[in-house]
Motif scaffolding. Structure first.
Motif, PDB file in Angstrom:
ATOM      1  N   PHE A 259      -4.636 -10.198  -4.010  1.00 27.72           N
ATOM      2  CA  PHE A 259      -3.450  -9.688  -4.701  1.00 27.72           C
ATOM      3  C   PHE A 259      -3.683  -8.264  -5.178  1.00 27.72           C
ATOM      4  N   TRP A 260      -4.828  -8.008  -5.764  1.00 25.13           N
ATOM      5  CA  TRP A 260      -5.128  -6.679  -6.270  1.00 25.13           C
ATOM      6  C   TRP A 260      -5.167  -5.654  -5.131  1.00 25.13           C
ATOM      7  N   ALA A 261      -5.812  -5.998  -4.031  1.00 21.99           N
ATOM      8  CA  ALA A 261      -5.897  -5.089  -2.896  1.00 21.99           C
ATOM      9  C   ALA A 261      -4.517  -4.858  -2.265  1.00 21.99           C
ATOM     10  N   SER A 262      -3.704  -5.889  -2.206  1.00 19.49           N
ATOM     11  CA  SER A 262      -2.359  -5.747  -1.632  1.00 19.49           C
ATOM     12  C   SER A 262      -1.488  -4.832  -2.474  1.00 19.49           C
ATOM     13  N   THR A 263      -1.579  -4.949  -3.788  1.00 19.57           N
ATOM     14  CA  THR A 263      -0.774  -4.074  -4.627  1.00 19.57           C
ATOM     15  C   THR A 263      -1.268  -2.633  -4.568  1.00 19.57           C
ATOM     16  N   ALA A 264      -2.567  -2.435  -4.484  1.00 20.54           N
ATOM     17  CA  ALA A 264      -3.090  -1.074  -4.343  1.00 20.54           C
ATOM     18  C   ALA A 264      -2.605  -0.456  -3.031  1.00 20.54           C
ATOM     19  N   LEU A 265      -2.585  -1.242  -1.970  1.00 17.75           N
ATOM     20  CA  LEU A 265      -2.074  -0.755  -0.690  1.00 17.75           C
ATOM     21  C   LEU A 265      -0.581  -0.459  -0.772  1.00 17.75           C
ATOM     22  N   MET A 266       0.153  -1.277  -1.512  1.00 17.76           N
ATOM     23  CA  MET A 266       1.585  -1.047  -1.685  1.00 17.76           C
ATOM     24  C   MET A 266       1.838   0.281  -2.396  1.00 17.76           C
ATOM     25  N   PHE A 267       1.073   0.580  -3.436  1.00 25.03           N
ATOM     26  CA  PHE A 267       1.243   1.852  -4.147  1.00 25.03           C
ATOM     27  C   PHE A 267       0.930   3.028  -3.226  1.00 25.03           C
ATOM     28  N   SER A 268      -0.092   2.877  -2.403  1.00 28.51           N
ATOM     29  CA  SER A 268      -0.446   3.954  -1.473  1.00 28.51           C
ATOM     30  C   SER A 268       0.642   4.170  -0.430  1.00 28.51           C
ATOM     31  N   ILE A 269       1.191   3.094   0.072  1.00 31.40           N
ATOM     32  CA  ILE A 269       2.244   3.205   1.084  1.00 31.40           C
ATOM     33  C   ILE A 269       3.497   3.829   0.488  1.00 31.40           C
ATOM     34  N   LEU A 270       3.837   3.454  -0.749  1.00 32.44           N
ATOM     35  CA  LEU A 270       4.996   4.065  -1.400  1.00 32.44           C
ATOM     36  C   LEU A 270       4.835   5.580  -1.503  1.00 32.44           C
ATOM     37  N   ASN A 271       3.681   6.017  -1.958  1.00 33.56           N
ATOM     38  CA  ASN A 271       3.461   7.455  -2.090  1.00 33.56           C
ATOM     39  C   ASN A 271       3.351   8.144  -0.740  1.00 33.56           C
TER      40      ASN A 271
ATOM     41  N   ALA B   1       5.197  -9.092   5.450  1.00 34.96           N
ATOM     42  CA  ALA B   1       6.457  -9.768   5.145  1.00 34.96           C
ATOM     43  C   ALA B   1       6.707  -9.822   3.647  1.00 34.96           C
ATOM     44  N   LYS B   2       5.650  -9.886   2.852  1.00 31.78           N
ATOM     45  CA  LYS B   2       5.824  -9.938   1.403  1.00 31.78           C
ATOM     46  C   LYS B   2       6.171  -8.578   0.817  1.00 31.78           C
ATOM     47  N   PHE B   3       5.637  -7.511   1.388  1.00 31.15           N
ATOM     48  CA  PHE B   3       5.746  -6.217   0.747  1.00 31.15           C
ATOM     49  C   PHE B   3       6.670  -5.229   1.442  1.00 31.15           C
TER      50      PHE B   3
END
Length: 175
Positions: free
Chosen positions: A27-39, A107-109
């Motif tokens: 979960f932690w790694a997925s959210t960090a990747l999500m923040f990177s992809i957003l930016n 699919a989740k993000f």
């Protein structure tokens, strides 16, 4: 000291804890990747970063970390001892596993990332104001856009963290 200690119960407890820890790290790694992809997408569209370094640090320390720690405590599964534990093998790339991981987490993000980027674009008015470059309007819209995105990210993380608890069951099988 006088309590009987069952080796089998200790192994079951260790497997349950390692499963919860693995869910937390994913979960932690997925959210960090999500923040990177957003930016990354905001930079690709020539916009200022969606999440500033301060907001990213805030999200990782005060939102994502408590949610990830809460995922460590998983109810013990009766079938956990029936699962085969993997052997330590040499590092081998399994493309089917990589595709499965990208499919499940994508699919989740990907839906939320797309929605957040569209909201950010329309809030900043980057799409609608091609001709006029009103710097005051842009400066006033930027905090509003970032706060909307922050609210959306926090809501998404809270909702998505529930899907990391019982990953082996469908949502209609486990509450």
């Amino acid at each position: 000291r006088d309590d009987p200690i069952s080796l089998l119960a200790l192994i079951e407890l260790a497997r349950t804890f390692s499963l919860g820890l693995w869910n937390s790290v994913q979960f932690w790694a997925s959210t960090a990747l999500m923040f990177s992809i957003l930016n990354m997408f905001s930079c690709a569209m020539s916009l200022p970063p969606i999440l500033t370094p301060e907001w990213s640090l805030y999200l990782m320390c005060f939102i994502t970390a408590p949610l990830a720690v809460s995922l460590i405590r998983v109810e013990s599964d009766n079938n956990i001892m029936n699962r085969a534990s993997g052997r330590k093998t040499l590092f081998k790339v399994d493309f089917n596993s990589i595709f499965y991981i990208f499919w499940c987490y994508g699919a989740k993000f990907i839906v939320s990332i797309s929605i957040l980027i569209v909201i950010y674009l329309f809030t900043v008015d980057h799409i609608l104001d091609f001709v006029e470059t009103d710097k005051e309007n842009f400066a006033m819209d930027m905090p509003l856009a970032r706060n909307l995105i922050l609210y959306g990210v926090v809501c998404h993380l809270i909702v998505i963290s529930s899907s990391f608890v019982h990953r082996d069951f469908s949502s209609w099988q486990k509450l």
